[in-house]
Enzyme design. Structure first.
Site: not given
Ligand SMILES: *Cc1c(COP(=O)(O)O)cnc(C)c1O
Length: 386
Positions: A199-201, A325
């Site tokens: 994931s980019a963010h 989450c």
């Molecule tokens: C943040 C996270 C995700 C979810 O990624 P998103 O791009 O926010 O949907 C999944 N797995 C882990 C381990 C994360 O830290």
């Protein structure tokens, strides 16, 4: 009041260099990358250059990278896409108890659809045992999904070893590597993972962009259908600007990885020492060596995690209790429970995750405030006596 951000495992600020790289793809080259005309071609060039760049960073083929809306979508696609593609071969999936909800809830969905899921335990440091993986694989197993780095405690899993076991048994192996970027170098020619989600963010890129690596030869059932984008695996008009930003974010993360590991890791270790020296009855959660150092997770016996977070917030400090989450709920962290932490202790956990913007001043100020707040909450607690 200065704002101190210590929640980099939840999200990171978008690097200004990333924003700069994205702007032309919103202002000038805003075309639909699927269109045949010039406008489409301009967008497509940015998309494919980004794919090539990311493939070269990870040492895989560009056509093994499929862009998605982020880690959650990639995790869903890996788990559900494999389960449904392989359901004639078998209906058994293996994962662990400490996965991100994107994996756990996808598995629960599959259980409701008649699949069988094994949730492997972890040791007191949050580590999955490769032997447990080996022993859990059956003739009808189609997928093993074990995260690379845990988002709550930072424990690094033995993914290379697990990948070897899976390839020997002819089972797909997916790893959620969202917490890896910029922290551990990944070379996909040196590991046998079948699929990897990112994931980019989480790495100073924009929100709503990610990707899944799918090794060529592996087959997934598309989970989102429509206009056949991303080679038919993930339909939907492609987020070109976000992807260009992601490639830039990954480039920066790789070129600055040593800085991140040394400087930020040292700050986090200093913070850990200060807390352990100044506060009694703290329990550090995580592996002594196999851990991403920027993640520091503590239980402060007798002080409720949510109350700690709110009190830190009033002092300008952003930290998190459990995973973001699940915050808002008062359930203790499923990760800490799996590590054998008793529920009443797990309730007192706070995760501090350090990143590029942090300084030694942040460490000193936060350590001081944490001590004040913990002392105060404990003095008011009917359950805490030292
Ligand atoms: C943040 C996270 C995700 C979810 O990624 P998103 O791009 O926010 O949907 C999944 N797995 C882990 C381990 C994360 O830290």
């Amino acid at each position: 009041m200065e704002k101190i951000y210590l929640d980099h495992n939840s999200t990171t600020p978008t690097d200004t260099r990333v924003v700069e790289a994205m702007l032309p793809y919103m202002n000038e080259f805003w075309g639909n990358s699927s269109s045949l005309h010039l406008f489409g071609r301009e967008a497509r060039r940015g998309l494919e250059e980004s794919r090539d760049k990311i493939a070269s960073f990870l040492n895989c083929r560009p056509d093994e990278i499929y862009f998605t809306s982020g880690g959650t979508e990639s995790d869903n696609l890996a788990v559900k896409g494999t389960a449904f593609a392989m359901r004639e071969k078998g209906r058994h999936i293996i994962t662990s108890k400490i996965e991100h909800p994107a994996i756990l809830e996808s598995c629960e969905f599959l259980e409701r659809e008649g699949f069988d899921v094994t949730y492997l335990p972890v040791d007191e440091y949050g580590m999955v045992s490769p032997d447990d993986v080996k022993n859990a694989i059956r003739d009808d197993t189609t997928l093993v999904s074990i995260m690379y780095v845990n988002n709550e405690v930072g424990t690094i899993q033995p993914v290379d070893e697990i990948a070897e076991i899976c390839i020997d048994k002819g089972v797909y192996f997916h790893t959620d590597a969202v917490q890896v970027a910029g922290r551990i170098p990944v070379d996909l020619t040196k590991t046998n993972v079948t699929m990897m989600s990112t994931s980019a963010h989480k790495v100073y890129g924009p929100k709503g962009v990610g990707m899944i690596f799918v090794r060529s030869g592996a087959h997934l059932m598309p989970w989102q259908t429509g206009g056949h984008h991303e080679n038919g695996l993930r339909s939907g008009t492609v987020n070109v600007a976000g992807i260009v930003g992601y490639a830039k974010a990954m480039e920066i993360a790789i070129s600055e990885m040593d800085e991140m590991l040394n400087r930020v890791g040292t700050l986090a270790e200093t913070f850990r020492m200060k807390i352990e020296e100044s506060i009694a009855d703290v329990k550090f959660n995580g592996h002594p060596t196999e851990r991403v150092k920027s993640t520091v997770n503590f239980c402060f016996k007798g002080a409720e995690g949510e109350a700690l977070i709110l009190n830190l917030d009033m002092k300008g400090i952003g930290a998190s209790s459990g995973s973001a989450c699940t915050s808002g709920s008062t359930e203790p962290s499923h990760v800490l429970l799996a590590m054998g932490v008793p529920p009443e202790i797990a309730q007192s956990s706070v995760r501090f995750s350090f990143g590029r913007s942090n300084t030694l001043d942040h460490v000193e100020y936060t350590a001081m405030v944490v001590k004040e707040v913990v002392d105060r909450l404990r003095s008011m607690s009917p359950f805490y006596a030292d």
